[in-house]
Design a protein around this motif. Structure first.
Motif, short mmCIF file in Angstrom:
data_model
loop_
_atom_site.label_atom_id
_atom_site.label_comp_id
_atom_site.label_asym_id
_atom_site.label_seq_id
_atom_site.Cartn_x
_atom_site.Cartn_y
_atom_site.Cartn_z
N ARG A 66 -78.21 -25.99 38.14
CA ARG A 66 -79.26 -25.31 38.21
C ARG A 66 -79.18 -24.16 37.55
NH1 ARG A 66 -81.98 -27.68 43.35
NH2 ARG A 66 -83.41 -28.38 41.96
N PRO A 67 -79.66 -23.00 36.43
CA PRO A 67 -79.44 -20.97 36.58
C PRO A 67 -78.37 -20.68 37.30
CG PRO A 67 -80.69 -22.00 35.11
CD PRO A 67 -81.17 -23.68 36.58
N HIS A 68 -79.00 -20.94 38.90
CA HIS A 68 -78.03 -19.92 39.34
C HIS A 68 -76.97 -20.81 39.68
CE1 HIS A 68 -80.54 -22.77 42.56
NE2 HIS A 68 -79.48 -22.71 43.19
N SER A 69 -76.99 -21.60 39.80
CA SER A 69 -75.20 -22.54 40.24
C SER A 69 -74.29 -21.76 39.21
CB SER A 69 -75.28 -23.75 40.43
OG SER A 69 -76.39 -23.97 42.15
N ALA A 70 -75.19 -22.48 37.77
CA ALA A 70 -74.11 -21.45 36.74
C ALA A 70 -73.85 -20.13 36.43
CB ALA A 70 -75.11 -22.47 35.12
N ALA A 71 -74.39 -19.54 36.87
CA ALA A 71 -74.22 -17.68 37.26
C ALA A 71 -73.55 -17.70 38.46
CB ALA A 71 -75.31 -16.70 37.76
N GLU A 72 -73.11 -18.24 39.43
CA GLU A 72 -71.78 -18.67 40.25
C GLU A 72 -70.66 -18.88 39.83
OE1 GLU A 72 -72.05 -16.44 43.32
OE2 GLU A 72 -73.60 -16.02 42.75
N LEU A 73 -71.03 -20.05 38.74
CA LEU A 73 -69.46 -20.43 38.84
C LEU A 73 -68.78 -19.79 37.61
CD1 LEU A 73 -68.00 -22.95 37.89
CD2 LEU A 73 -69.14 -23.61 36.20
N VAL A 74 -69.89 -18.69 36.65
CA VAL A 74 -69.33 -18.01 35.75
C VAL A 74 -68.86 -16.35 36.26
CG1 VAL A 74 -70.24 -15.95 33.97
CG2 VAL A 74 -70.87 -18.53 33.72
N ASN A 75 -69.10 -16.38 37.85
CA ASN A 75 -69.25 -15.29 38.72
C ASN A 75 -67.72 -15.39 39.14
OD1 ASN A 75 -70.61 -13.82 38.14
ND2 ASN A 75 -72.11 -14.70 40.28
N ARG A 76 -67.37 -17.01 39.13
CA ARG A 76 -65.86 -17.75 39.62
C ARG A 76 -64.79 -17.41 38.54
NH1 ARG A 76 -69.20 -20.53 42.55
NH2 ARG A 76 -68.68 -22.13 41.64
N LEU A 77 -65.70 -18.00 37.15
CA LEU A 77 -64.66 -17.26 36.14
C LEU A 77 -64.26 -16.56 35.47
CD1 LEU A 77 -66.83 -20.95 34.52
CD2 LEU A 77 -63.92 -20.83 35.29
N VAL A 78 -64.87 -15.43 35.67
CA VAL A 78 -64.99 -13.99 35.52
C VAL A 78 -63.54 -13.33 36.48
CG1 VAL A 78 -65.28 -11.48 35.03
CG2 VAL A 78 -66.93 -13.28 33.99
N ALA A 79 -63.80 -13.67 38.02
CA ALA A 79 -63.26 -12.95 38.82
C ALA A 79 -61.64 -14.30 38.73
CB ALA A 79 -63.57 -13.74 40.18
N ALA A 80 -61.60 -15.03 38.14
CA ALA A 80 -60.13 -15.96 37.76
C ALA A 80 -59.91 -15.60 36.32
CB ALA A 80 -59.82 -17.27 38.05
N ARG A 81 -59.91 -14.70 35.72
CA ARG A 81 -60.11 -14.10 34.21
C ARG A 81 -60.13 -15.47 33.30
NH1 ARG A 81 -56.35 -9.97 37.68
NH2 ARG A 81 -57.86 -8.58 37.22
N LEU A 82 -60.86 -16.39 33.45
CA LEU A 82 -60.83 -17.60 32.70
C LEU A 82 -61.48 -16.69 31.69
CD1 LEU A 82 -60.25 -20.20 35.26
CD2 LEU A 82 -59.06 -19.39 33.22
N VAL A 83 -63.17 -16.26 31.39
CA VAL A 83 -63.88 -16.30 31.04
C VAL A 83 -64.42 -14.43 31.10
CG1 VAL A 83 -66.81 -16.34 31.13
CG2 VAL A 83 -65.32 -18.67 31.18
N ARG A 84 -65.21 -14.20 29.89
CA ARG A 84 -65.79 -13.12 29.45
C ARG A 84 -67.55 -12.90 29.30
NH1 ARG A 84 -64.30 -9.89 25.10
NH2 ARG A 84 -63.42 -11.71 24.27
N VAL A 101 -75.02 -18.54 29.90
CA VAL A 101 -75.33 -19.01 31.13
C VAL A 101 -76.34 -20.25 31.68
CG1 VAL A 101 -76.10 -18.46 33.59
CG2 VAL A 101 -74.80 -16.73 32.62
N GLY A 102 -77.74 -20.16 30.90
CA GLY A 102 -78.54 -21.12 30.46
C GLY A 102 -77.72 -22.68 30.32
N ASP A 103 -77.61 -22.38 29.00
CA ASP A 103 -76.63 -23.45 27.95
C ASP A 103 -75.30 -24.08 28.47
OD1 ASP A 103 -78.41 -22.08 25.78
OD2 ASP A 103 -76.50 -21.14 25.11
N LEU A 104 -74.69 -23.26 29.78
CA LEU A 104 -74.09 -23.80 30.22
C LEU A 104 -74.95 -25.08 31.97
CD1 LEU A 104 -71.19 -24.10 31.34
CD2 LEU A 104 -71.27 -22.08 32.67
N ALA A 105 -75.55 -23.93 32.17
CA ALA A 105 -76.66 -25.31 33.28
C ALA A 105 -76.60 -26.32 32.52
CB ALA A 105 -77.75 -24.30 33.76
N ALA A 106 -77.34 -26.23 31.75
CA ALA A 106 -77.86 -27.27 30.82
C ALA A 106 -76.90 -28.39 30.50
CB ALA A 106 -78.53 -26.96 29.68
N ARG A 107 -75.82 -28.13 29.93
CA ARG A 107 -74.52 -29.03 29.67
C ARG A 107 -73.75 -29.62 30.25
NH1 ARG A 107 -75.34 -30.06 24.60
NH2 ARG A 107 -72.95 -30.94 24.59
N LEU A 108 -73.75 -29.08 31.88
CA LEU A 108 -73.62 -29.28 33.18
C LEU A 108 -74.34 -30.00 34.43
CD1 LEU A 108 -70.89 -26.65 34.14
CD2 LEU A 108 -70.12 -28.36 32.68
N GLY A 109 -75.48 -30.26 34.11
CA GLY A 109 -76.71 -30.65 34.23
C GLY A 109 -77.08 -29.83 36.06
#
Length: 162
Positions: free
Chosen positions: A77-95, A67-75
């Motif tokens: 904040r880490p908590h925003s990246a964590a929420e984005l990952v939650n949405r991707l997991v819910a959409a069955r795009l990421v594990r 999640v931290g790497d994702l936050a850095a790559r997308l520019g």
């Protein structure tokens, strides 16, 4: 501050900005915006939100992404990246996969569905890159930048010799 060299510039040594300098930067930014619009539209056509496409590409392109790497790559904040990952997991795009060596670390892995969508999008983007190269080449050629390890005057002489 010289963004290309990462050093402070001596204002007295700088050449005054010309209309052409502004035009060059404006043209580059306009073409960059056009590419971003192309990318966003392609993502939507593939059934993804543009931010989801960016995240999938970052995860795929950055081995063992967290999640931290994702936050850095997308520019973002880490908590925003964590929420984005939650949405991707819910959409069955990421594990989320716990690291076997350090159970505190959690890596992000694309699902098969995400892999398939991302492959289609990446092929479309790769096909767009040659067009961009032909548009951007004259812009970059118009810049008078020294090559690494070579003074600008030597570069100008080399171009004149060609």
């Amino acid at each position: 501050y010289d963004l290309l060299q990462g050093t402070r510039m001596d204002r007295k040594a700088d050449k005054p900005l010309t209309h052409g300098d502004y035009r060059l930067l404006e043209e580059f930014r306009a073409q960059l915006r056009q590419f971003l619009l192309f990318s966003e539209n392609a993502a939507r056509k593939a059934g993804l939100q543009p931010r989801h496409h960016q995240a999938l590409l970052a995860i795929k392109g950055f081995a063992d992404a967290t999640v931290g790497d994702l936050a850095a790559r997308l520019g973002i904040r880490p908590h925003s990246a964590a929420e984005l990952v939650n949405r991707l997991v819910a959409a069955r795009l990421v594990r989320r996969v716990t690291d076997t060596m350090d159970r505190r670390r959690v890596h992000l892995v694309l699902t098969r569905t995400a892999e398939q969508r991302l492959e289609k999008l990446t092929l479309a983007h790769r096909a767009e890159l040659p067009r961009l190269a032909t548009l951007w080449e004259p812009l970059f050629a118009a810049l008078v930048l020294p090559e690494p390890g070579r003074p600008a005057a030597a570069r100008k002489r080399r171009k004149a010799d060609s």
